[in-house]
Design an enzyme around this catalytic site. Structure first.
Site, PDB file in Angstrom:
ATOM      1  CG  ASP A  35      -2.179   0.885   0.952  1.00  0.00           C
ATOM      2  OD1 ASP A  35      -2.557   1.065  -0.220  1.00  0.00           O
ATOM      3  OD2 ASP A  35      -2.739   1.404   1.928  1.00  0.00           O
ATOM      4  CG  ASP A  82      -4.318  -2.000  -3.786  1.00  0.00           C
ATOM      5  OD1 ASP A  82      -5.260  -2.268  -4.546  1.00  0.00           O
ATOM      6  OD2 ASP A  82      -4.457  -1.403  -2.707  1.00  0.00           O
ATOM      7  CG  ASP A 136     -12.142   1.286   2.527  1.00  0.00           C
ATOM      8  OD1 ASP A 136     -11.961   0.067   2.370  1.00  0.00           O
ATOM      9  OD2 ASP A 136     -13.075   1.903   1.992  1.00  0.00           O
TER      10      ASP A 136
END
Length: 352
Positions: A150, A186, A326
């Site tokens: 991330d 991701d 989130d």
């Protein structure tokens, strides 16, 4: 994108016994929930509760002869009774309970990452996949621990570069049965976006091989339709290759509509040899408003299921667990924390 998975777990045995001893799934509540939570799809018709693992606990020895288990197909997805949503549903009453049932009784992924040490993560994977296999269901794992995860955002972290292969091997050793694995959300979409990623493509190749060897069906995450062009997504997937992974995953923890995602996915698939894909529909019922971190006004999407049609779509899945934050944005708690206000909103806005 933020999706750190820190789970407050309850014992599977206690959860299953609670269904019997507290009357949480009586005939009345099952009838009421079947219209709103797709209970019949979860194998609870005729009061058969095999999807919750109750038959393996010898319920008849408790004198509950009215709960007769039905055989289940291995192609059905597993409902985990240890999620935060499940605990919230058990504790709720009235309308809130009906709404939370839509989340709690729907199959969702189990996230495994480096918020626990490797051996603990292996034990959790063994527990989850073992319960799914014993129930004759398919579990879904999300593996989320790649170095530079991330890019330091809300779910920043990941294991050190020198430790990733060992971490993956340890986790893979816990796999029982043949779960679906969503590999590193991701990771490809953020390829090269920050320092500390190491040989990210090599890590993904290694993980795909190790997890496949352990019996998993691996889909490499490739972002979503609002992130990379189809051609760029295909190019990055080809860097990893499909010698082990069977396909790719899209829309993990995002809000792009199923229709838009599938149209995009078919373009990507055509450029990677027709490989299959899965779509996260957990929160895309109202589509995207352009935000990714705790946007309001969203809705639960289509219920998860395997797909067998003329397209390359293998399954609609709930990869992100609805109701879990989130990250600390838009008024939300830390990533992975339960946020009941938003959970209820997602359920109330659902079209089913």
């Amino acid at each position: 994108m933020s999706r750190l998975r820190r789970r407050t777990r309850t014992a599977a045995l206690a959860a299953a016994l609670a269904l019997v001893t507290t009357g949480a799934l009586t005939a009345t509540t099952l009838t009421a929930q079947s219209a709103t939570a797709g209970v019949t799809r979860l194998g609870v018709t005729s009061l058969g509760v095999t999807s919750l693992g109750v038959t393996s606990l010898g319920v008849t020895s408790l004198g509950v002869t009215s709960l007769e288990a039905e055989p289940v197909a291995a192609t059905e997805l597993y409902v985990d009774p240890t999620t935060q949503a499940y605990a919230a549903w058990e504790a709720a009453g009235g309308t809130d309970k009906d709404l939370l049932a839509k989340i709690a009784l729907t199959p969702q992924a189990y996230w495994v990452g480096n918020w626990a040490d490797a051996d603990h993560s292996r034990a959790e994977v063994a527990d989850y996949t073992g319960r799914a296999a014993a129930a004759g269901r398919t579990g879904v794992l999300t593996v989320y621990a790649i170095p530079g995860r991330d890019c330091g955002n809300h779910s920043g972290g990941g294991v050190p570069e020198s430790e990733y292969a060992r971490w993956v091997d340890t986790v893979a050793a816990g796999i029982e049965g043949s779960p679906v694995v969503i590999l590193e959300p991701d990771a490809l979409a953020q390829l090269g976006d920050c320092d500390g990623q190491g040989d990210r493509v090599g890590y993904l190749r290694y993980a795909a091989a190790a997890l496949t060897d352990a019996g998993a069906r691996v889909y490499v995450d490739a972002g979503h339709s609002g992130w990379l062009s189809p051609g760029e997504a295909a190019r990055r997937l080809q860097l990893v290759g499909f010698s082990d992974a069977v396909g790719f995953a899209l829309n993990t923890s995002n809000y792009q509509t199923t229709a838009a995602t599938q149209a995009y996915a078919e373009q990507v698939s055509a450029q990677v040899g027709g490989r299959p894909y899965v779509i996260d529909t957990s929160r895309n019922g109202n589509g995207s408003n352009g935000e990714w971190c705790n946007p309001r006004g969203r809705a639960l999407g289509e219920q998860p299921r395997f797909v067998d049609d003329a397209t390359s779509l293998d399954a609609l899945l709930w990869v992100k667990l609805p109701g879990e934050s989130d990250g600390a944005c838009n008024g939300g708690p830390a990533a992975g924390a339960w946020w009941q206000e938003v959970a209820l909103e997602l359920a109330a806005n659902a079209s089913w």
